[in-house]
Write an enzyme that holds these catalytic residues in place. Sequence first.
Site, PDB file in Angstrom:
ATOM      1  N   TYR A 106      -7.937 108.297 120.966  1.00 47.39           N
ATOM      2  CA  TYR A 106      -9.344 109.309 120.606  1.00 47.39           C
ATOM      3  C   TYR A 106      -9.126 110.361 121.734  1.00 47.39           C
ATOM      4  O   TYR A 106      -8.537 110.224 122.793  1.00 47.39           O
ATOM      5  CB  TYR A 106     -10.272 108.358 120.720  1.00 47.39           C
ATOM      6  CG  TYR A 106     -10.957 107.774 122.310  1.00 47.39           C
ATOM      7  CD1 TYR A 106     -10.335 107.186 123.022  1.00 47.39           C
ATOM      8  CD2 TYR A 106     -12.046 108.608 122.748  1.00 47.39           C
ATOM      9  CE1 TYR A 106     -10.714 106.614 124.122  1.00 47.39           C
ATOM     10  CE2 TYR A 106     -12.456 108.337 124.077  1.00 47.39           C
ATOM     11  CZ  TYR A 106     -11.759 107.285 124.883  1.00 47.39           C
ATOM     12  OH  TYR A 106     -12.286 106.846 126.092  1.00 47.39           O
ATOM     13  N   LEU A 149      -6.540 107.374 133.711  1.00 45.69           N
ATOM     14  CA  LEU A 149      -6.666 108.362 132.697  1.00 45.69           C
ATOM     15  C   LEU A 149      -6.436 109.621 133.605  1.00 45.69           C
ATOM     16  O   LEU A 149      -7.191 109.974 134.468  1.00 45.69           O
ATOM     17  CB  LEU A 149      -7.706 108.234 131.870  1.00 45.69           C
ATOM     18  CG  LEU A 149      -7.692 109.279 130.535  1.00 45.69           C
ATOM     19  CD1 LEU A 149      -6.589 108.778 129.538  1.00 45.69           C
ATOM     20  CD2 LEU A 149      -9.071 109.596 130.169  1.00 45.69           C
ATOM     21  N   LYS A 195      -4.962 107.336 126.065  1.00 41.80           N
ATOM     22  CA  LYS A 195      -6.468 107.244 125.933  1.00 41.80           C
ATOM     23  C   LYS A 195      -6.589 106.690 124.625  1.00 41.80           C
ATOM     24  O   LYS A 195      -6.793 107.091 123.400  1.00 41.80           O
ATOM     25  CB  LYS A 195      -6.931 108.830 125.506  1.00 41.80           C
ATOM     26  CG  LYS A 195      -8.294 108.605 125.774  1.00 41.80           C
ATOM     27  CD  LYS A 195      -8.967 110.012 126.207  1.00 41.80           C
ATOM     28  CE  LYS A 195     -10.391 110.381 125.988  1.00 41.80           C
ATOM     29  NZ  LYS A 195     -11.112 109.609 127.150  1.00 41.80           N
ATOM     30  N   GLU A 250     -10.809 104.714 138.956  1.00 41.65           N
ATOM     31  CA  GLU A 250     -11.429 105.542 138.192  1.00 41.65           C
ATOM     32  C   GLU A 250     -12.726 104.910 137.635  1.00 41.65           C
ATOM     33  O   GLU A 250     -12.885 103.706 138.071  1.00 41.65           O
ATOM     34  CB  GLU A 250     -10.794 106.377 137.026  1.00 41.65           C
ATOM     35  CG  GLU A 250     -10.378 105.321 136.160  1.00 41.65           C
ATOM     36  CD  GLU A 250      -9.548 105.852 134.996  1.00 41.65           C
ATOM     37  OE1 GLU A 250      -9.707 107.040 134.850  1.00 41.65           O
ATOM     38  OE2 GLU A 250      -8.765 105.183 134.359  1.00 41.65           O
TER      39      GLU A 250
END
Length: 287
Positions: free
Chosen positions: A33, A207, A149, A182
Amino acid sequence: MSRVAYVNGRFVRKAEAVVHIEDRGYQFADAVYEVWALFDGKLGDPDGHFARLERSLAELQITMPMSRQALTVVLKETVRRNHIREGLAYLQISRGVATRDHAFPPKGTPPAVVITVSRVDRDAAESRARKGVAVITTPENRWGRCDIKTVGLLPNALAKQKAREVGAVEAWFVDDLGLVTEGTSSNAWIVDGDGNLRTRDTNANILRGVTRLSLLDVARKAGFNVEERPFTSDEALSAREAFITGAGTLVLPVVLIDGKTVGSGQPGPVAARLRALYIEHAKATAV
Ligand code: PDD
């Protein structure tokens, strides 16, 4: 309320939009996505998001269902049909529909494409940025390919829920070395005691945030010293400032980590300046 979704070549009423029960995204999280921030109806940081989409698809050997240009047209048409100026555009591409089997479906199975858009209240977002937000920390427990992702976001969803339950907006994953990787849907940054901007490097399992990448550039051009260097949650607590970046949050100051204050406990000047600079950049490059 957004009312129209794009599903496999058609614009349909969102309430009636459906995907097949044997969509591989549904059964195996076999889908990727992207999320674009929308500024005045335009897609923010378009090139970065398209480049990452193509990379995620290539890493999983899913074919890009249409060209960047065609995808841009469809994304913008979905935005237009929903009359949304400020918001988020969500694109999901799965490996398609096939009788359940872990291995890939037959060659030529078309990827399934879904687009939805949602509105963002920018005034509310600005007032949140002026106050700053709380984050919690949680042990890193995701798979080893967080650079792709994918919609396989169960650890992220569980950690985000844990944050919500204590009034925090984000959870920072912390790896075995005690280093922050993250957030569940954002990248993590600090302004350290020497005034350096620091965020985790991309050799780590994170990411490669598009906002992160643009901000590295924007901040360097504005004269900040920027380092892709990890930090612990204790270092974040003793930092001058902390903040998160992402299409959903842009640049958002963090004032509490696990209930303890960062710096003065108020959003600092660096994060405020970077937020303004990033928004300026995103608006200028939006398509
Ligand atoms: N999330 N890290 C993770 C795990 C993310 O899911 C995201 C984005 C980011 C920030 O990336 P970017 O700057 O490209 O938005 C970092 C999106 C917004 C989401 O899941 O809704």
